[in-house]
Design a protein around this motif. Sequence first.
Motif, PDB file in Angstrom:
ATOM      1  N   ILE A  53      -5.566  -0.467  -1.496  1.00 21.30           N
ATOM      2  CA  ILE A  53      -4.472   0.503  -1.480  1.00 21.30           C
ATOM      3  C   ILE A  53      -3.573   0.214  -0.284  1.00 21.30           C
ATOM      4  CG2 ILE A  53      -3.866   2.941  -1.287  1.00 21.30           C
ATOM      5  CD1 ILE A  53      -6.623   3.530  -2.558  1.00 21.30           C
ATOM      6  N   ASP A  54      -2.376  -0.232  -0.557  1.00 23.66           N
ATOM      7  CA  ASP A  54      -1.408  -0.528   0.484  1.00 23.66           C
ATOM      8  C   ASP A  54      -0.672   0.758   0.830  1.00 23.66           C
ATOM      9  OD1 ASP A  54       0.613  -1.358   2.148  1.00 23.66           O
ATOM     10  OD2 ASP A  54       1.478  -2.802   0.744  1.00 23.66           O
ATOM     11  N   ALA A  55      -0.955   1.300   1.994  1.00 25.84           N
ATOM     12  CA  ALA A  55      -0.373   2.583   2.387  1.00 25.84           C
ATOM     13  C   ALA A  55       1.137   2.524   2.526  1.00 25.84           C
ATOM     14  CB  ALA A  55      -0.986   3.056   3.707  1.00 25.84           C
ATOM     15  N   SER A  59       5.022   4.558  -3.937  1.00 31.07           N
ATOM     16  CA  SER A  59       4.375   4.986  -5.169  1.00 31.07           C
ATOM     17  C   SER A  59       5.359   4.922  -6.319  1.00 31.07           C
ATOM     18  CB  SER A  59       3.860   6.417  -5.046  1.00 31.07           C
ATOM     19  OG  SER A  59       2.777   6.473  -4.171  1.00 31.07           O
ATOM     20  N   GLU A  65      -4.513   6.135  -7.940  1.00 29.37           N
ATOM     21  CA  GLU A  65      -4.205   5.135  -6.912  1.00 29.37           C
ATOM     22  C   GLU A  65      -2.928   5.497  -6.165  1.00 29.37           C
ATOM     23  OE1 GLU A  65      -3.597   0.335  -6.301  1.00 29.37           O
ATOM     24  OE2 GLU A  65      -4.375   1.082  -8.201  1.00 29.37           O
ATOM     25  N   ARG A  69      -2.808   6.328  -2.260  1.00 26.31           N
ATOM     26  CA  ARG A  69      -1.910   5.554  -1.391  1.00 26.31           C
ATOM     27  C   ARG A  69      -1.102   6.507  -0.517  1.00 26.31           C
ATOM     28  NH1 ARG A  69       0.669   3.216  -5.057  1.00 26.31           N
ATOM     29  NH2 ARG A  69      -0.579   1.333  -5.090  1.00 26.31           N
ATOM     30  N   HIS A  73      -1.357   6.870   3.506  1.00 25.82           N
ATOM     31  CA  HIS A  73      -0.175   6.700   4.360  1.00 25.82           C
ATOM     32  C   HIS A  73      -0.002   7.915   5.275  1.00 25.82           C
ATOM     33  CE1 HIS A  73       3.749   5.416   5.694  1.00 25.82           C
ATOM     34  NE2 HIS A  73       4.214   6.612   5.381  1.00 25.82           N
TER      35      HIS A  73
END
Length: 174
Positions: A53-55, A59, A65, A69, A73
């Motif tokens: 999960i790339d913060a 989105s 997911e 995320r 963040h």
Amino acid sequence: MSLVKWENGTANISPRNITRLINVAIDHSIECTPEWLTTGVGNPPKTIASSTIDAHKVSTGNTTEDILRDLKHFKSTYPQGITLKVSDKAMLPAYADGDFVGGNTIELSDIKEYLDQACIVHTADDKKRVRRIGKSNGSWFLYGTNFTNNEAAYLEHNVEIIKIAPVFWHRRNF
């Protein structure tokens, strides 16, 4: 003991407890649906690896997911902050059941600065909810904005507040 009763079918799980279990799952990066919890039908729970999960990615939807995320963040940006999934209709129309909110905790000595503002409130009975805070005759009270709501108390008197976080982050659950 309740979990055993839910699992063996001797007691039904309430919608509020379903929401609580899903919140725990999300906190542990697990995607789980209410349908699967109550009936066992549909996709079983699955782990979403936190490392995937790339913060900082924007989105694009409302999948688990995407929600994780956004929560990740928020938590990385505001390490002293707290988040909560709204689990009632007491704060409609601003905050709906299933929305996520976040805020930074404040010192209780500063609580008067946040009267009549939406806050995540943690009380001595270990409940957390989004409410507005007021004070009358030396004691705190909590109130919602949806006076037609009959699922949760619109007004709670003589509340012992442990922690508050004024809401400044809101993620709608579409």
